[in-house]
Structures are given as C-alpha cells and as structure tokens.
Design a protein around this motif. Structure first.
Motif, PDB file in Angstrom:
ATOM      1  N   ILE A 165       0.833  -1.202   0.000  1.00 42.49           N
ATOM      2  CA  ILE A 165       0.000   0.000   0.000  1.00 42.49           C
ATOM      3  C   ILE A 165       0.869   1.253   0.000  1.00 42.49           C
ATOM      4  N   VAL A 166       1.966   1.225   0.755  1.00 41.41           N
ATOM      5  CA  VAL A 166       2.878   2.370   0.774  1.00 41.41           C
ATOM      6  C   VAL A 166       3.456   2.616  -0.614  1.00 41.41           C
ATOM      7  N   ALA A 167       3.834   1.548  -1.297  1.00 42.75           N
ATOM      8  CA  ALA A 167       4.390   1.699  -2.646  1.00 42.75           C
ATOM      9  C   ALA A 167       3.363   2.339  -3.579  1.00 42.75           C
ATOM     10  N   PHE A 168       2.107   1.907  -3.475  1.00 41.53           N
ATOM     11  CA  PHE A 168       1.036   2.498  -4.282  1.00 41.53           C
ATOM     12  C   PHE A 168       0.842   3.969  -3.926  1.00 41.53           C
ATOM     13  N   ASN A 169       0.752   4.260  -2.627  1.00 41.28           N
ATOM     14  CA  ASN A 169       0.551   5.648  -2.199  1.00 41.28           C
ATOM     15  C   ASN A 169       1.704   6.546  -2.636  1.00 41.28           C
ATOM     16  N   ASN A 170       2.910   6.010  -2.641  1.00 42.77           N
ATOM     17  CA  ASN A 170       4.063   6.808  -3.065  1.00 42.77           C
ATOM     18  C   ASN A 170       3.994   7.151  -4.551  1.00 42.77           C
ATOM     19  N   ILE A 171       3.447   6.238  -5.348  1.00 39.50           N
ATOM     20  CA  ILE A 171       3.283   6.523  -6.781  1.00 39.50           C
ATOM     21  C   ILE A 171       2.327   7.690  -6.973  1.00 39.50           C
ATOM     22  N   VAL A 172       1.197   7.653  -6.259  1.00 34.65           N
ATOM     23  CA  VAL A 172       0.208   8.724  -6.376  1.00 34.65           C
ATOM     24  C   VAL A 172       0.755  10.024  -5.790  1.00 34.65           C
ATOM     25  N   ALA A 173       1.460   9.921  -4.662  1.00 30.13           N
ATOM     26  CA  ALA A 173       2.025  11.119  -4.033  1.00 30.13           C
ATOM     27  C   ALA A 173       3.049  11.788  -4.943  1.00 30.13           C
ATOM     28  N   PHE A 174       3.822  10.987  -5.673  1.00 28.93           N
ATOM     29  CA  PHE A 174       4.821  11.560  -6.572  1.00 28.93           C
ATOM     30  C   PHE A 174       4.154  12.360  -7.684  1.00 28.93           C
ATOM     31  N   GLU A 175       2.994  11.901  -8.115  1.00 31.20           N
ATOM     32  CA  GLU A 175       2.257  12.646  -9.137  1.00 31.20           C
ATOM     33  C   GLU A 175       1.827  14.009  -8.606  1.00 31.20           C
ATOM     34  N   ALA A 176       1.408  14.052  -7.332  1.00 26.17           N
ATOM     35  CA  ALA A 176       0.909  15.295  -6.748  1.00 26.17           C
ATOM     36  C   ALA A 176       2.025  16.187  -6.229  1.00 26.17           C
ATOM     37  N   VAL A 177       3.040  15.572  -5.612  1.00 27.68           N
ATOM     38  CA  VAL A 177       4.114  16.354  -4.987  1.00 27.68           C
ATOM     39  C   VAL A 177       5.456  15.710  -5.330  1.00 27.68           C
ATOM     40  N   PRO A 178       5.917  15.861  -6.563  1.00 24.49           N
ATOM     41  CA  PRO A 178       7.181  15.225  -6.953  1.00 24.49           C
ATOM     42  C   PRO A 178       8.383  15.785  -6.208  1.00 24.49           C
ATOM     43  N   GLU A 179       8.198  16.944  -5.553  1.00 23.47           N
ATOM     44  CA  GLU A 179       9.301  17.544  -4.805  1.00 23.47           C
ATOM     45  C   GLU A 179       9.653  16.752  -3.546  1.00 23.47           C
ATOM     46  N   ASP A 180       8.710  15.957  -3.048  1.00 23.00           N
ATOM     47  CA  ASP A 180       8.901  15.300  -1.757  1.00 23.00           C
ATOM     48  C   ASP A 180       9.429  13.877  -1.913  1.00 23.00           C
ATOM     49  N   PRO A 181      10.188  13.400  -0.924  1.00 25.77           N
ATOM     50  CA  PRO A 181      10.677  12.021  -0.960  1.00 25.77           C
ATOM     51  C   PRO A 181       9.547  11.045  -0.665  1.00 25.77           C
ATOM     52  N   PRO A 182       9.692   9.783  -1.058  1.00 24.68           N
ATOM     53  CA  PRO A 182       8.658   8.787  -0.754  1.00 24.68           C
ATOM     54  C   PRO A 182       8.617   8.477   0.740  1.00 24.68           C
ATOM     55  N   THR A 183       7.465   8.031   1.199  1.00 23.54           N
ATOM     56  CA  THR A 183       7.335   7.596   2.588  1.00 23.54           C
ATOM     57  C   THR A 183       8.064   6.270   2.766  1.00 23.54           C
ATOM     58  N   PRO A 184       8.992   6.172   3.721  1.00 20.16           N
ATOM     59  CA  PRO A 184       9.691   4.901   3.939  1.00 20.16           C
ATOM     60  C   PRO A 184       8.729   3.822   4.436  1.00 20.16           C
ATOM     61  N   THR A 185       8.928   2.616   3.972  1.00 15.73           N
ATOM     62  CA  THR A 185       8.047   1.519   4.367  1.00 15.73           C
ATOM     63  C   THR A 185       8.079   1.288   5.870  1.00 15.73           C
ATOM     64  N   ASP A 186       9.268   1.345   6.472  1.00 21.94           N
ATOM     65  CA  ASP A 186       9.348   1.081   7.911  1.00 21.94           C
ATOM     66  C   ASP A 186       8.609   2.143   8.715  1.00 21.94           C
TER      67      ASP A 186
END
Length: 341
Positions: A9-30
């Motif tokens: 789910i985190v990997a999916f959310n990071n894909i969508v988040a990158f579309e909205a806010v590419p400036e930010d780093p992905p959320t770490p899984t841990d």
C-alpha cells in the motif's frame, strides 16, 4: 494487516504522491509500518483495494473511525484513489461503490472528501458525482532563503512592547503533564478557524488522544516544537503555535496549529509566536529549506501574517460534500448496486 501488505500500500501511495508532490521524498516503508502499528486497537479500519491483472494495486479506498472520539457521527471523510495510468476505466466508480457501502454500514449520512489542485481528475470526479464544494484552501509555503530575518527579529523584539502583559514559553516533544489541562483548553482555539460552508461540529480532544498521538509520532520519528503565549498577570493561555519535523523529509517543517483566543487578539501575539518559531527553525534546522502550513482561503487574519512573512500559495485543495443518499442514487442510476461489506 501484515508488514508486506502495508509495504504494498505504501508503494502504491508513493506513486500517487509523486504525481501530486514530486518535490517530496517517498514515505519509507518502515515508517508506514510503525505508524500503522501505533494506531489504537479500538479504531475501526477497513481498506478496499483494486488490483490489475498483474496483481499490482491500482486503486484504494477505505475508512478509519475512532468510535470513542467521534465529533461528527453523521459524517465520514474518505478518499477514492486511482493510479494515473488506470483512470477513466471505471476503477474509481467501483471503489465508490464500496466506499458508499461502508458509509451505509457505519450509518453515515454525509460524505466529505478533498481534492488536490495538482490532480485535476479528482475535481472532475467530484463534480461528475454531484458533490458540492464547501471550502477552498491552500498549502502555503515559506522558502527559508526568502525570509527577511530582520523583520522576524523586529517582530520578536516588538512582542514584549506590543503585548506588555504577555510572555512566550514552550517545550519540545510531549505535552508536560503539568500543562495538559491548559493545553487541552487552549488548542480548542482552532475551532474558531473559518469553516466556510462546512457544517461540522467543534472538535474535542482528550488527554488520552494527545498521548496516543504522541506515541504514534515517537514510533515514526517525528519531532515537535510547541510555543504558548501566556498572560503574566493571571497565567491565562492566550495562543499556541507548533511545528513538526519528519526525519524522512528533512528539508521541510510543517506547521501543526496556530491560534490566538479572540479575547487576546489585537496584541500581535500571532506574529510574535510565528517569528520566534521561524527564527529557531532557521538557527537549529539549517537543512530545512521551507516551512509549510495549510490555511483556508477565507482565513484573512492568518493569511495577512503569512503574506508579510513571505509565505506563498503552493498547492490548492478543495473540500467537497455529498449526501450518502445522493451518492447511492448516482450509482443506482448507472445500474450499480452497493456490495456487501
């Protein structure tokens, strides 16, 4: 939910988040796993996923409710999220079926949702569904390199002159036990923030909720700084201002809350609080490049201070509402019944 499922789910959310806010780093899984594990067991949590033929998550919806602390028991907030390369294929509508079914299960009469100005497909979906726009807001950001330090110093030095009977103090991390009662009372000043056309109740907060939130912040490594403006003559708390820092997003500080009680306004306490905090961020977090805060577009008093500080609009957002009955009718008019959930 297993760690592997959370990771998906985190990997999916990071894909969508990158579309909205590419400036930010992905959320770490841990970090996401730790956050999930810190949620109190009493919460009602349901997640619905749509997968592609290859087994990848391409859409999600769901809900999370605290049954013991629900200030708006007739309302539910949620989202329908679809990966960009799978939109316009009915995935969002299918997820909506499940979300409305969850609303029925929890006996909620109204649905609230928000859209991000950088993802126009969300607004199109809300309008197609017949949702009503209830509040417009922005994430506003202050680029540290653009801060007028001289102005911040002046606001700090002017503070004791403009508010002679007031002082500022604060703490880092958890709310000290000796301040809990006053803090719980003071934070309710945020109920005076504009709601525009949103018809929702004042929020309430308990010491238990505060401690649970702190536990979650510890689990994911967040750090918080809190400031309070207090009247010296009687010890009355006049205003609050706090910020949070996420080690997984080291160049950004997020404002949590800023508010001054109505009876204490007119002494520039908001400026004093924000200037003290901004200078501390600049001095003690040299890697931070910006401070972000969310404001309703109608919050003229706070926006006036922010504009003077150098904040600029960054990302727009809109909160929408629809009656659960209307959402179900929209689906039925397309021959779609609610699933069992």
């Amino acid at each position: 939910m297993t760690d592997d499922e959370i990771g998906e789910i985190v990997a999916f959310n990071n894909i969508v988040a990158f579309e909205a806010v590419p400036e930010d780093p992905p959320t770490p899984t841990d970090q996401a796993i730790a956050s999930q594990r810190a949620v109190p067991e009493r919460y009602i949590r349901t997640t619905v996923l749509v997968r592609s033929a290859e087994g990848d998550i391409i859409g999600s919806t769901g809900l999370r409710i605290d049954p013991d602390n629900d200030d708006n028991p007739d309302v539910i907030s949620g989202s329908v999220i679809v990966r960009a390369d799978h939109r316009r294929n009915g995935v969002g509508t299918e997820l909506l079926r499940y979300f409305v079914a969850l609303c029925r299960r929890e006996e909620r009469d109204r649905i609230l949702g928000s859209t991000n100005g950088r993802l126009p497909s969300g607004e199109v979906f809300a309008q197609t569904l017949g949702m009503e726009a209830k509040q417009a807001m922005h994430v506003n950001h202050l680029v540290i390199a653009d801060v007028d330090r001289g102005l911040m110093d002046k606001w700090v030095s002017d503070g004791p002159q403009r508010a002679e009977d007031y002082e500022i103090f604060g703490w880092d991390g958890d709310v000290p036990e000796e301040h809990m009662v006053d803090f719980l009372d003071a934070v309710l000043v945020m109920n005076t923030a504009p709601r525009d056309d949103l018809e929702i109740n004042d929020f309430t907060l308990t010491a238990e909720e505060i401690r649970e939130g702190e536990k979650q912040m510890h689990a994911i490594g967040f750090e918080s700084w809190q400031l309070v403006a207090r009247r010296k003559s009687d010890g009355a708390w006049a205003g609050i201002h706090n910020v949070m820092w996420n080690p997984a997003e080291p160049d950004v500080v997020h404002v949590g809350a800023t508010g001054v009680r109505p009876e204490h306004r007119g002494h520039a306490l908001g400026k004093w609080l924000k200037a003290v905090m901004t200078l501390r961020v600049m001095d003690e977090r040299p890697n931070v490049t910006e401070i972000r805060t969310g404001n309703a577009d109608s919050n003229d008093a706070m926006l006036r201070i922010n504009k003077e500080m150098g904040y600029k609009p960054w990302i727009s957002a809109t909160t929408w509402e629809i009656a659960t009955d209307a959402a179900e009718d929209w689906l039925k008019n397309r021959g779609l019944e609610l699933p069992a959930v």
